[in-house]
Design a protein around this motif. Structure first.
Motif, mmCIF file in Angstrom:
data_model
loop_
_atom_site.group_PDB
_atom_site.id
_atom_site.type_symbol
_atom_site.label_atom_id
_atom_site.label_comp_id
_atom_site.label_asym_id
_atom_site.label_seq_id
_atom_site.Cartn_x
_atom_site.Cartn_y
_atom_site.Cartn_z
ATOM 1 N N PRO A 1 0.817 -1.217 0.000
ATOM 2 C CA PRO A 1 0.000 0.000 0.000
ATOM 3 C C PRO A 1 0.845 1.259 0.000
ATOM 4 N N GLY A 2 0.452 2.206 -0.843
ATOM 5 C CA GLY A 2 1.113 3.492 -0.883
ATOM 6 C C GLY A 2 0.369 4.508 -0.040
ATOM 7 N N ASP A 3 0.679 5.758 -0.251
ATOM 8 C CA ASP A 3 0.057 6.835 0.502
ATOM 9 C C ASP A 3 -1.454 6.845 0.253
ATOM 10 N N GLY A 4 -2.239 6.804 1.318
ATOM 11 C CA GLY A 4 -3.690 6.844 1.198
ATOM 12 C C GLY A 4 -4.324 5.537 0.776
ATOM 13 N N GLN A 5 -3.554 4.453 0.741
ATOM 14 C CA GLN A 5 -4.075 3.162 0.334
ATOM 15 C C GLN A 5 -4.080 2.170 1.495
ATOM 16 N N VAL A 6 -4.957 1.168 1.374
ATOM 17 C CA VAL A 6 -4.931 0.043 2.298
ATOM 18 C C VAL A 6 -4.851 -1.248 1.495
ATOM 19 N N LEU A 7 -4.278 -2.268 2.108
ATOM 20 C CA LEU A 7 -4.240 -3.600 1.527
ATOM 21 C C LEU A 7 -5.335 -4.421 2.194
#
Length: 307
Positions: free
Chosen positions: A26-32
């Motif tokens: 996951p990058g910035d502002g993301q969720v896995l």
């Protein structure tokens, strides 16, 4: 390594496979999200054939799928509102939901109500926002009459319920095997096929005010023959007829922020005001069998994959 649906070229169901892939980060502002369920949709099958390559270009190997529900496994930097362990439902615009793990933008997620099943949650986005958008596009008012084609399909089964909530009389076109379900949801069922226009006129002696076409195959022309104004006709399936006759093609595009509508629909389901019929559930490894059933186009409700 996690598994995901992949295909290397446009084609039929036989191009689909399940591969091991790199674990997404996951990058910035993301969720896995660890996927519990993922819906399948006719639009994905059409994209896979290459018929919409101008509108939806593909990069190979391509993944597949938009809808999913699951448990947040890892959060990227800057994430607020979601934490590992949260049960969520949502969507991805990256054609990647038919997988064991999927990256999602936080703006494309909402919390899953406890009483909404995984099967329903994981198959809600595409059909839900499309039905919501189509019903809003035809601007139904209490006391009006609307006809909905494909009334027992994934989109149609939600559209008839949302249309009923406006106070409109709803006529649903479907095979006779689905008439009992339609009747139980306050819908007037009518069989499609020869003589359908006469059957609709008999059921709606005061006329038809609006028409929602979820199936294609001549229903836009039927709506016009019934005297429905072009701005009260919406098709999500027959874009050639829409261009020819100037009717609406609103579906998901009319639903505004997808996660907001998704949360609204999930709350209706949790409160018992909306039902999402589940036709069948397949393991991820049987993705070809799932799409074989889908492409027969006679499914009542949603087909779901379970990674």
């Amino acid at each position: 390594m996690p598994k995901a649906v992949r295909y290397d070229e446009f084609g039929g169901i036989d191009v689909l496979r399940v591969d091991e892939v790199e674990r997404p980060v996951p990058g910035d502002g993301q969720v896995l999200v660890r996927v519990k369920t993922a819906g399948i949709n006719p639009s994905e099958a059409v994209i896979r054939t290459g018929a919409l390559s101008d509108m939806f270009p593909s990069t190979f190997p391509s993944g597949q799928g938009s809808d999913f529900a699951g448990v947040v496994e890892e959060a990227g930097t800057g994430v607020t509102g979601f934490s590992p362990g949260d049960q969520v439902l949502g969507f991805t615009q990256k054609r990647a939901s038919q997988a064991e793990l999927v990256l999602a933008e936080t703006g494309d997620l909402t919390q899953k109500p406890e009483t909404v099943s995984w099967e329903v949650a994981g198959s809600l986005y595409v059909v839900g926002v499309t039905a919501w958008g189509a019903v809003h596009a035809v601007q139904l008012k209490e006391g009006e009459t609307v006809v909905i084609s494909g009334a027992a399909g994934g989109v149609g089964s939600l559209a008839v319920q949302l249309a009923r909530r406006t106070g409109a009389t709803v006529i649903g076109l479907a095979s006779e095997s689905n008439h009992e379900w339609l009747t139980s949801h306050g819908v007037i069922p009518i069989a499609y096929g020869d003589g359908v226009a006469d059957r609709i006129r008999a059921a709606a002696p005061s006329g038809v005010d609006a028409f929602i076409d979820t199936f294609g195959d001549g229903y836009v022309e039927l709506a016009l023959a019934l005297g429905v104004a072009t701005d009260r006709i919406d098709t999500i399936a027959d874009f050639a007829a829409a261009e020819k006759h100037g009717v609406k093609t609103d579906g998901g595009s009319a639903a505004g922020p997808g996660a907001k509508v998704l949360a609204e629909l999930a709350a209706l389901i949790a409160d018992g005001h909306l039902e999402v019929p589940i036709a069948n559930v397949y393991p991820l490894a049987q993705v070809r069998e799932a799409y074989t059933e889908l492409e027969h186009r006679h499914t009542h409700g949603k087909i779901v994959l379970r990674p």
